[in-house]
Scaffold this motif. Structure first.
Motif, short mmCIF file in Angstrom:
data_model
loop_
_atom_site.label_atom_id
_atom_site.label_comp_id
_atom_site.label_asym_id
_atom_site.label_seq_id
_atom_site.Cartn_x
_atom_site.Cartn_y
_atom_site.Cartn_z
N UNK A 129 -17.48 -6.48 51.35
CA UNK A 129 -17.13 -7.64 50.55
C UNK A 129 -16.33 -7.35 49.29
N UNK A 130 -15.68 -6.20 49.23
CA UNK A 130 -14.89 -5.92 48.03
C UNK A 130 -13.62 -6.75 47.99
N UNK A 131 -13.41 -7.40 46.85
CA UNK A 131 -12.21 -8.19 46.65
C UNK A 131 -11.28 -7.47 45.69
N UNK A 132 -11.86 -6.76 44.74
CA UNK A 132 -11.07 -6.07 43.73
C UNK A 132 -11.52 -4.63 43.60
N UNK A 133 -10.53 -3.75 43.45
CA UNK A 133 -10.84 -2.36 43.16
C UNK A 133 -10.95 -1.48 44.38
N UNK A 134 -10.65 -2.02 45.56
CA UNK A 134 -10.71 -1.21 46.77
C UNK A 134 -9.41 -1.36 47.52
N UNK A 135 -8.56 -0.36 47.38
CA UNK A 135 -7.29 -0.41 48.08
C UNK A 135 -6.29 -1.31 47.40
N UNK A 136 -6.71 -1.98 46.32
CA UNK A 136 -5.75 -2.81 45.59
C UNK A 136 -5.84 -2.52 44.08
N UNK A 142 4.34 -9.82 36.45
CA UNK A 142 3.50 -10.99 36.18
C UNK A 142 3.49 -11.38 34.71
N UNK A 143 4.02 -10.49 33.86
CA UNK A 143 3.95 -10.74 32.42
C UNK A 143 4.68 -12.03 32.06
N UNK A 144 3.95 -12.92 31.43
CA UNK A 144 4.56 -14.17 30.96
C UNK A 144 4.97 -15.13 32.06
N UNK A 145 4.55 -14.85 33.31
CA UNK A 145 4.91 -15.74 34.41
C UNK A 145 3.66 -16.41 34.97
N UNK A 146 3.77 -17.64 35.39
CA UNK A 146 2.64 -18.26 36.08
C UNK A 146 2.46 -17.54 37.42
N UNK A 147 1.25 -17.03 37.61
CA UNK A 147 1.03 -16.17 38.78
C UNK A 147 -0.30 -16.52 39.45
N UNK A 148 -0.32 -16.38 40.76
CA UNK A 148 -1.55 -16.55 41.53
C UNK A 148 -1.83 -15.25 42.28
N UNK A 149 -3.06 -14.79 42.21
CA UNK A 149 -3.46 -13.60 42.95
C UNK A 149 -4.04 -14.02 44.29
N UNK A 150 -3.53 -13.42 45.36
CA UNK A 150 -4.02 -13.74 46.71
C UNK A 150 -4.60 -12.46 47.30
N UNK A 151 -5.92 -12.42 47.37
CA UNK A 151 -6.58 -11.18 47.78
C UNK A 151 -7.49 -11.43 48.97
N UNK A 152 -7.57 -10.44 49.85
CA UNK A 152 -8.49 -10.59 50.97
C UNK A 152 -9.68 -9.66 50.76
N UNK A 153 -10.67 -9.86 51.60
CA UNK A 153 -11.90 -9.08 51.48
C UNK A 153 -11.71 -7.80 52.28
N UNK A 154 -11.87 -6.65 51.61
CA UNK A 154 -11.61 -5.37 52.26
C UNK A 154 -12.92 -4.75 52.74
N UNK A 155 -12.91 -4.36 54.00
CA UNK A 155 -14.07 -3.64 54.54
C UNK A 155 -15.28 -4.53 54.73
N UNK A 156 -16.35 -3.92 55.19
CA UNK A 156 -17.53 -4.70 55.56
C UNK A 156 -18.44 -5.01 54.38
#
Lengths: 513, 429
Positions: free
Chosen positions: B341-348, B325-339
């Protein structure tokens, strides 16, 4: 010991607490299946006028395939069907929450019949009376909503919502702001808002409820922007909860350059108490068949009304009725989105709604709202006292409430839909069309001003009985109905385009040929 | 009738032990011992029995295949279900916990290995019911994977909630609901429409972190479960949005927003995998993948035609992702993990603070300009009951920067704006 019951001496035994209802079951065929070639209900006389030769292009190659029946068979057929129904005039119809089922006074049908023979293409000069009704009706709805102008042309609530989104689109286009391609709504707004916006080509952003069951205003703040075309919102929402910060919602959308459109499908509890325009809305709509007591005629001609502010009046569907102080005329607004149905509107329903409002007056309308809210909160107290039933968010409601059988379902495996069907064995019902299923095992009750305390007591007693039955004998509830015209049906063809058949012609094509 | 249909039943008798004792889980012999010392009584067997009773009420005579003793036999017997026992392999693998204190007839406490071996012995059943929590679901998932590797028939599974942590999607809402759903599934399996199955995610929390107040669900995989028409209550829902089609609608929306040449990081999960599928790519369920949309194929004259996608890298590490992703235009596509509501830091965790800063920059509000797409069905958001989505990237400053409202894609041309909070503030506050 005295073995005789006290009522044994009465010539007629008193009624038990729950009605021993049994619906008629006629096993009636479709009217097309009853047709016999050559059978007639009326012997139509030969016309005395000279024959007119029609051009080939408009002549039928073969006669229309209308059913051919004698009068008694027609009468019998429709009376039988009417007996196999749980219509508003037969049952305590509080179970169609969000539909606002109220009694429609029969006298209004006589007024409606008075305009039945008008032709929609008659010259204005010959229909001044009915145009006056349109004009006065428009002015009354403008007064009720605070809006400047009102179109009575839409034939349904959703048609009115669609007309509103079409006006929103035209308004932004006229200002060169076609980049506004997002419509914001809430999850508990009438789902037609999201549907109409999507059909009109907008992207739909839906706000979820916060912990109090109200749409999250911070989410709205984050949602609005240069792409915002409009907020389309119902208040009170389909939960029955009134959003007290509605003015702030409207202001946020206005600051972003969007329009605010008020879905007043749930207006029955706010008549004479709040007005759409006073909260800053630019557009609103009413379902005359909900709030103003005309027949629902689901899928057929109901009646809707679109109210708009002065800025949006040039975009109204046309024609509208105008009054120059001496005569009523038809006029198409300058930048009209066009017609949303042929001619003026569903005139007979406009007449019914006009008669209903005139019979009540301003004070009467307010009393309607207050009685509806009182009835609802009375019923709510009775329903949440039933073990297994709850009303999420717990707060006081306006004119309806969305309940949940979650606890009962988890304990017994009996689902909300099954409870509604079992209730039909006692002559009442509810439906469970509550998309999306945010509230688990939902049911929505809306006891309008038409129902008495005894009606509400009876309805609550039936639900309490069925809920109790679900614990004692869940299979009994799941096997229901037992006393109905039709028992279990397979609903899957309704979801299958290859199988569904809204007309006899489609049925013949898909299943009989 | 239920002739010819068999249902497997595996009970993790120690599931749920730690909950009542306030130990927030029952994984490991130490915790189980502590729970028993605090006077906890095993409840999983009783909950399994309730599920079996519900199943029998709907389908009398349904035959169970179960494991000996507290691992199912006791529950089957108590519910009056006809049952066969799978061959005991080596007997319960005692981890040295106090055997007798598990209550009457409980026998020796069991381990994860016992659960797995019981499942392996039930490969031929039409549906496998298991009673436990997320830890048990993981053991079942492991066994299911082993069956698949061996080329054996893999039965659909359904969890009877009996554990402390029940965040996985494979559990029914209550023991009775599990029994009813099992019965409905078995009836459907013999019907014309055939059995309806759905993929459900198995997640588990790190119990040690959970005990410290840091909830940490990790996505372990997916199992096939009976689709739950009952939970949706009525046919109207089936045709309108809660159906499996919603995930495809979300994927279509994501792909329609993709511009060629922009890197898209697909986080773990079934919803993000559907995005890969929409692009014609075999992206991973558990890993983080990087994809790009191919140039649109304009040959047919209208630019809407989907030119498919390109898999830049599959199942990348944090290191690799950071380089990609360094220096590139990037989009993060994340789903909600578990019941929860974690979007970041759980399994990713591959989407590290370094990666986040590279993609989103340091400006607040970056979440809103399309560089972070969060995916969830409306149903999943509804299940949060008004609680916010959570970010726990490992960098609390970054989490606070992300906090606010994020657009969550819920379908084709459909989205919602939903609150996201820094996990540290939400959970400790």
């Amino acid at each position: 010991m005295n073995t005789a019951e006290p009522f044994a001496e009465l010539p007629v035994a008193p009624k038990p607490p729950l009605r021993r209802f049994h619906q008629a079951r006629w096993d009636e065929p479709m009217i097309f299946e009853l047709s016999r070639p050559g059978r007639r209900g009326v012997a139509v006389p030969e016309p005395g006028a000279p024959r007119v030769e029609l051009p080939e292009s408009v002549r039928r190659a073969e006669p229309p395939k209308l059913p051919e029946l004698a009068q008694p068979h027609v009468v019998r057929h429709y009376l039988r069907l009417s007996q196999e129904n749980l219509g508003n005039d037969l049952n305590i119809d509080v179970g169609q929450g969000t539909c606002t089922m109220k009694y429609s006074p029969k006298v209004n049908d006589r007024f409606a019949a008075a305009v039945a023979e008008l032709h929609p293409l008659q010259h204005e000069d010959t229909v001044q009376g009915v145009l006056e009704i349109y004009w006065r009706m428009e002015r009354m709805l403008a007064e009720i909503s605070g809006m400047s102008r009102v179109s009575l042309q839409p034939a349904s609530g959703s048609a009115a919502i669609y007309a509103n989104i079409a006006m929103i689109r035209a308004y932004h286009a006229a200002r060169g702001e076609t980049h506004r391609d997002q419509v914001i709504t809430t999850i508990f707004s009438h789902p037609s808002n999201a549907a109409c916006a999507k059909v009109a080509g907008f992207e739909v952003i839906t706000l979820m409820p916060d912990a109090d069951g109200l749409p999250d205003i911070e989410a709205l703040r984050a949602a609005v922007g240069p792409r915002t075309a409009a907020l389309m919102i119902t208040n009170p929402e389909d939960t029955g909860i009134f959003n007290p910060r509605i003015r702030e919602f409207v202001d946020l959308v206005h600051e972003a350059g969007g329009l605010a459109c008020y879905d007043q499908a749930n207006a029955n509890g706010i008549l004479g108490i709040t007005r759409a325009r006073d909260a800053g809305f630019d557009l609103c709509h009413f379902n005359l068949h909900k709030t103003f007591s005309t027949p629902h005629s689901c899928g057929g001609p109901a009646a809707g009304a679109c109210g708009v502010s002065a800025d949006l009046a040039p975009f109204l569907p046309g024609p509208v009725v105008v009054f120059d102080g001496s005569a009523y005329r038809l006029e198409t607004p300058e930048r009209s989105i066009g017609k949303v149905r042929p001619f003026l509107g569903v005139t007979q329903n406009i007449v019914r709604a006009y008669a209903w409002i005139m019979s009540l007056g301003a004070e009467g309308l307010r009393q309607v709202a207050e009685t509806a809210a009182l009835n609802n909160n009375y019923l709510m107290r009775k329903i949440i006292a039933i073990p297994g039933a709850s009303a999420p968010w717990g707060t006081r409601r306006i004119e309806q409430a969305r309940y949940s059988w979650q606890e009962l379902a988890e304990e017994t495996g009996v689902h909300s839909e099954e409870i509604g069907v079992r209730a039909a064995d006692f002559g009442v019902h509810y439906w469970t069309s509550h998309h999306p299923y945010l509230v688990p095992e939902p049911f929505t009750l809306e006891p309008t001003e038409s129902y008495s305390m005894e009606d509400l007591d009876e309805y609550a007693a039936i639900l309490a009985h069925v809920a109790d039955e679900a614990r004692r004998d869940p299979e009994m509830v799941k096997g229901a109905p037992y006393n109905q015209s039709v028992h279990k049906i397979d609903p899957s063809p309704l979801d299958d385009p290859k199988a569904w058949a809204p007309t006899w012609r489609a049925y013949v094509r898909k299943h009989l040929s | 009738m239920s002739a010819g249909v068999s249902v497997g039943l595996v009970v993790n008798p120690v599931a749920g032990l730690g909950g009542a004792a306030g130990l927030k889980g029952s994984d490991g012999a130490e915790v189980q011992r502590a729970a028993l010392a605090r006077g906890a009584t095993p409840r999983a067997g009783e909950r399994a029995e309730r599920a079996v009773r519900a199943l029998l009420a709907r389908r009398p005579g349904t035959r169970l295949v179960t494991a000996p003793g507290p691992m199912g036999e006791h529950s089957a017997r108590a519910a009056g279900a006809p049952h066969d026992l799978v061959r005991s392999t080596a007997g319960p693998h005692s981890a040295g916990t106090p055997a007798d204190s598990l209550g009457s007839g409980a026998g020796a406490p069991t381990t994860a290995r016992d659960t797995r071996e019981a499942v392996l012995a039930m490969a031929g059943v039409d549906l496998l019911l298991f009673a436990g929590g997320d830890g048990t679901a993981r053991d079942v998932l492991d066994a299911v994977r082993e069956l698949r590797e061996r080329g054996e028939r893999v039965p659909p599974v359904l969890g009877i909630p009996a554990g402390v942590k029940v965040y996985s999607g494979c559990f029914a809402v209550s023991p009775a609901a599990a029994g009813f759903l099992a019965a409905a599934y078995l009836s459907g399996a013999s019907g014309v429409s055939g059995p309806a199955l759905a993929e459900a995610e198995v997640v588990d929390l790190d119990e040690d972190r959970y005990r410290q107040g840091l909830v940490s669900p990790v996505l372990y995989g997916a199992v096939l479960v009976p689709a739950a028409p009952a939970a949706l209550s009525g046919r109207k829902a089936g045709s309108s949005g809660t159906a499996p089609g919603t995930v495809e609608g979300i994927a279509r929306e994501v792909v329609s927003r993709m511009r060629p040449g922009v890197r898209h990081v697909l986080g773990p999960g079934a919803t993000t995998r559907a995005v890969g599928r929409e692009l014609g790519l075999a992206t991973t369920l558990l890993g983080v993948d990087v994809v790009e949309r191919a140039e649109r194929d304009g040959r047919d004259g209208h630019g809407e035609r989907d030119g498919g996608g390109r898999l830049v890298a599959a199942d990348v590490s944090e290191e690799e992702l950071s380089a990609l992703v360094a220096g590139r235009e990037t989009v993060l596509v994340l789903s909600v993990i578990g019941g929860q509501g974690f979007v970041l830091g759980r399994g990713n965790q591959q989407v590290s603070p370094r990666v986040l800063r590279a993609v989103l920059g340091d400006t607040p509000g970056a979440r809103a300009d399309g560089r972070l797409l969060v995916l969830a069905t409306q149903q999943k958001l509804a299940a949060l009951g008004g609680r916010p989505l959570l970010a726990d990237s490992g960098d609390e400053d970054l989490d606070r920067m992300l906090a606010g409202h994020v657009q969550v894609i819920t379908g084709h041309h459909e989205s919602t704006i939903y609150r996201i909070s820094a996990a540290s503030e939400e959970l400790n506050g």
